[in-house]
Every structure is written in C-alpha cells, then in structure tokens.
Scaffold this motif. Structure first.
Motif, PDB file in Angstrom:
ATOM      1  N   ALA A 148       1.010  -5.067   2.640  1.00  0.00           N
ATOM      2  CA  ALA A 148      -0.357  -5.214   3.146  1.00  0.00           C
ATOM      3  C   ALA A 148      -0.438  -6.164   4.345  1.00  0.00           C
ATOM      4  N   ARG A 158      -4.659   5.171   2.691  1.00  0.00           N
ATOM      5  CA  ARG A 158      -4.202   4.410   1.525  1.00  0.00           C
ATOM      6  C   ARG A 158      -4.607   5.121   0.246  1.00  0.00           C
ATOM      7  N   PHE A 179       0.849  -1.195   0.000  1.00  0.00           N
ATOM      8  CA  PHE A 179       0.000   0.000   0.000  1.00  0.00           C
ATOM      9  C   PHE A 179       0.881   1.240   0.000  1.00  0.00           C
ATOM     10  N   TRP A 225       5.441   3.498   1.963  1.00  0.00           N
ATOM     11  CA  TRP A 225       4.965   2.233   1.397  1.00  0.00           C
ATOM     12  C   TRP A 225       5.015   1.177   2.483  1.00  0.00           C
ATOM     13  N   THR A 240      -2.459   0.718  -4.348  1.00  0.00           N
ATOM     14  CA  THR A 240      -1.960  -0.628  -4.021  1.00  0.00           C
ATOM     15  C   THR A 240      -1.177  -1.118  -5.229  1.00  0.00           C
ATOM     16  N   MET A 247       0.655   4.919   1.299  1.00  0.00           N
ATOM     17  CA  MET A 247      -0.178   5.680   2.238  1.00  0.00           C
ATOM     18  C   MET A 247       0.336   7.118   2.308  1.00  0.00           C
ATOM     19  N   GLU A 298      -2.439   4.179  10.020  1.00  0.00           N
ATOM     20  CA  GLU A 298      -3.823   4.682   9.944  1.00  0.00           C
ATOM     21  C   GLU A 298      -4.138   5.511  11.179  1.00  0.00           C
ATOM     22  N   VAL A 337       0.431  -1.111   9.351  1.00  0.00           N
ATOM     23  CA  VAL A 337      -0.695  -0.479   8.649  1.00  0.00           C
ATOM     24  C   VAL A 337      -1.603   0.206   9.661  1.00  0.00           C
TER      25      VAL A 337
END
Ligand SMILES: CC(C)(COP(=O)(O)OP(=O)(O)OC[C@H]1O[C@@H](n2cnc3c(N)ncnc32)[C@H](O)[C@@H]1OP(=O)(O)O)[C@@H](O)C(=O)NCCC(=O)NCCS
Length: 324
Positions: free
Chosen positions: A286, A302, A141, A283, A305, A143, A296, A292
């Motif tokens: 996943a 995101r 991902f 980066w 992908t 982000m 967040e 991740v």
C-alpha cells in the motif's frame, strides 16, 4: 467457542494427529485460494508431515475440540515467516503469541499473515500484537484488471535505445541484482530479505513454477546494448486457465520515469490477450504509491487488502539463547 485470554494455550503441532493438521491446513489453503493468494496447492501434505515431525515449528488447537486453529512458520537464518489461522479471536491471539515467541527466539525478523478472522477481528488482533516493541503492519493490495481485445494495440517495439529479450535469457544473477536494486530500501525489500541471494532464491522459485506455471511468453526484459545493461523486466505466472498474475515488475532506479515500466506492463497485457487469458492480477504494498497510481492508471482495481504483521528485534535487545 471462545476461550478467555490466557486460558488454554495451543499445543505443539508435534502432538497433533496428521488428520487434524491436514484439516487445518486445508482450511488455510481454501481461504488463501479464495483471497487469490495461493494457486499452486501442493504444499499442504508436505507441511502436515513437517509439522508433525517437528521439522517446521507449529502450534494448534484441535478442530475436534471447538473451532480449531493453527500457527506455523519457517525460520531461515535470522529471518522467519509465519501464518496464523483461527476463526476465534482469542485463539488467534494465543496462537500468534506462541508463534512469535517460538519464531522470535532464533530470528531477528518475523513476518506473519492471517486467515480466519473477520476484518474487524483481524484489526483488533493486529492492534494487540503491534503493542510489542519492534512491531509494524504492512498492508498489501491485490489489484485486478480485465484483459481487453484493445490491449493488443500496445506497442511491441521497445523504447528507443533498448532491446527486448525473453526474461529466461537473462542470467539469474542479473535478474536478482536488478530486483535487489529496484526494491532496495522498500517495504517489499524488507519482506524478501534485503540481499541479492534472497532475490535469487525467490526468482528460482518463480521460474520453477512455485507460484503457478511460469509464463515465458508473457515475461520479458529490457536491456541497453552498448554496454549491455539490464534495465527492466516483468515476470508473469498462471493463476488458472483464465487468469494470470504479474509476480515481478522492476525498472532500474537510474532509468525510472522514462516510460519503461509502462512499456513492460502493456507488452505483458498484450501477450496475455494473445495467450487467451481473461484477467490479470498483481500484489502491491500500500505504501508503494508510485506503483499503485501506475496500476490504477493502467486500469487495475483494488479487490482485496491483506495485512502482514512484521516484528523486528529492537536494536539493543539481546538475542535469547537458542537452547532456551
Ligand atoms: C513501478 C516501476 C516499475 C515504474 O517504472 P517506471 O519505468 O519508472 O515507470 P514509467 O516511467 O513507465 O511510469 C509509469 C507511471 O508510473 C507512475 N510513476 C512512476 N514513477 C513515479 C513516481 N516516482 N511518482 C509518482 N508516480 C510515478 C506514473 O503514473 C507514471 O505515469 P506518467 O509518466 O504518465 O505520470 C518502478 O518505479 C520500479 O521498478 N519500482 C520499484 C519496484 C516496484 O515497486 N515494482 C512494483 C511492485 S508491485
């Protein structure tokens, strides 16, 4: 123009004109830039020369005869990397097969990225290719987070018992060792190469601006002093005048979940606001769920992908002779 599968095979890049190679590589680069995966831009001419001279393995469909396409790679020891570009699905299959057969002969692992196809076509291509024994798909991902004036409220004093030092003051060997320990056994580790020498090679590139101007003022490390032990770090590069990228974030596995990762991230966000950047990206694979969730929670979202196709020679499969 769509060729039926099994029709015309791509030709070796040594048979291409320099103009064809430059055109194809510039298209690849444009797509990577749009996806936020390429921001240093000086590799196209060199790759065209190396492909033409056979110093780098490659296969192509001429852009003067249809859509055109290119597959190219690099082999170092038993590991190889490649990229396939075509807007035509069946050409992408043929280019991928040429690349995998070509690189998979000397190498025991191959990682391949793709550009040119729609999301659905890329998914179909990956599902065709993963039918090979030893193949998997790694999702990453991208982000992004907007930097805010409030980011300057983050603490600049490190957590108790730790000192903060500029990342460049840490020896390359110590940084590489921390990276290796931090990522050991992870999917990222598979992509980098699994030993401190490979991390050292990647870090040398990062510190030497290979992924964009290295931002010393937004890169830092945390150490324990008695005895001295490097326990974490964050490394940052420039994407553009407005945007930066966190290229490495790592905390010693024996010092996790104590807030050190959060301190490093917030310190770097604060530094980037001070330097005048407006956005930052990173980066993350996943499957790296702790990271991740962490990003967040810190306001990253995101935006893209990408898939990397990975092939590992199945255990027990004999390695073909190089001369074949
Ligand atoms: C990601 C990493 C830097 C976090 O470092 P850390 O010092 O353990 O993180 P922190 O203690 O500051 O925790 C920050 C947040 O991360 C998340 N987190 C960290 N470890 C977690 C775990 N094992 N499971 C779930 N969430 C986790 C939590 O959201 C946590 O917030 P919380 O404490 O409020 O719940 C560390 O796990 C690491 O080095 N991982 C290996 C390298 C890596 O993957 N780097 C990122 C590559 S993009």
């Amino acid at each position: 123009m769509t060729r039926p599968p099994g029709a015309e095979r791509p030709r070796l890049a040594t048979a291409a004109s320099t103009d064809d190679l430059l055109e194809l590589l510039q298209t690849v680069r444009r797509e990577l830039v749009l996806r936020g995966e390429d921001f240093q831009g000086s590799w196209v001419e060199k790759a065209a020369e190396d492909l033409r001279a056979g110093r780098q393995p490659g296969w192509f469909y001429s852009p003067s005869k249809g859509t055109g396409g290119l597959a190219f790679g690099n082999v170092r020891g038993s590991r190889a990397w490649g990229h396939v570009h075509s807007t035509d699905e069946s050409d992408s299959v043929q280019l991928s097969l040429a690349l995998l057969d070509g690189l998979g002969s000397p190498a025991t692992t191959v990682n391949v990225g793709f550009t040119g196809l729609t999301v659905d076509a890329e998914r179909r291509l990956l599902s065709t290719l993963t039918a090979r024994p030893g193949a998997t798909v790694i999702e990453r991902f991208c982000m992004v987070r907007t930097l805010r004036p409030g980011d300057t409220d983050a603490p600049s004093v490190p957590p108790a018992g730790l000192e903060r030092v500029p990342a460049r003051d840490i020896t390359l060997a110590a940084l590489a060792d921390l990276d290796w320990r931090a990522f050991r056994g992870s999917v990222d580790d598979q992509l980098v190469g699994g030993d401190p020498e490979e991390y050292s090679r990647v870090l040398t590139g990062l510190l030497g601006n290979a992924l964009g101007l290295f931002l010393d003022a937004a890169s830092t490390a945390l150490i324990e002093t008695e005895p001295t032990r490097l326990i974490g770090g964050i490394l940052t590069a420039e994407v553009s005048a407005r945007e930066a990228v966190f290229v490495d974030i790592m905390v010693d596995p024996e010092r996790r979940q104590k807030g050190y990762g959060r301190f490093l991230l917030r310190w770097a966000l604060r530094a980037l606001v001070g330097l005048g950047y407006e956005k930052v990206r990173l980066w993350v694979t996943a499957v790296n769920l702790p990271a991740v969730r962490f990003y967040e929670a810190e306001g990253f979202r995101r935006v893209a992908t990408t898939s990397i196709y990975r092939w590992e020679r199945p255990v027990g499969e004999p390695q073909p002779q190089r001369s074949r």
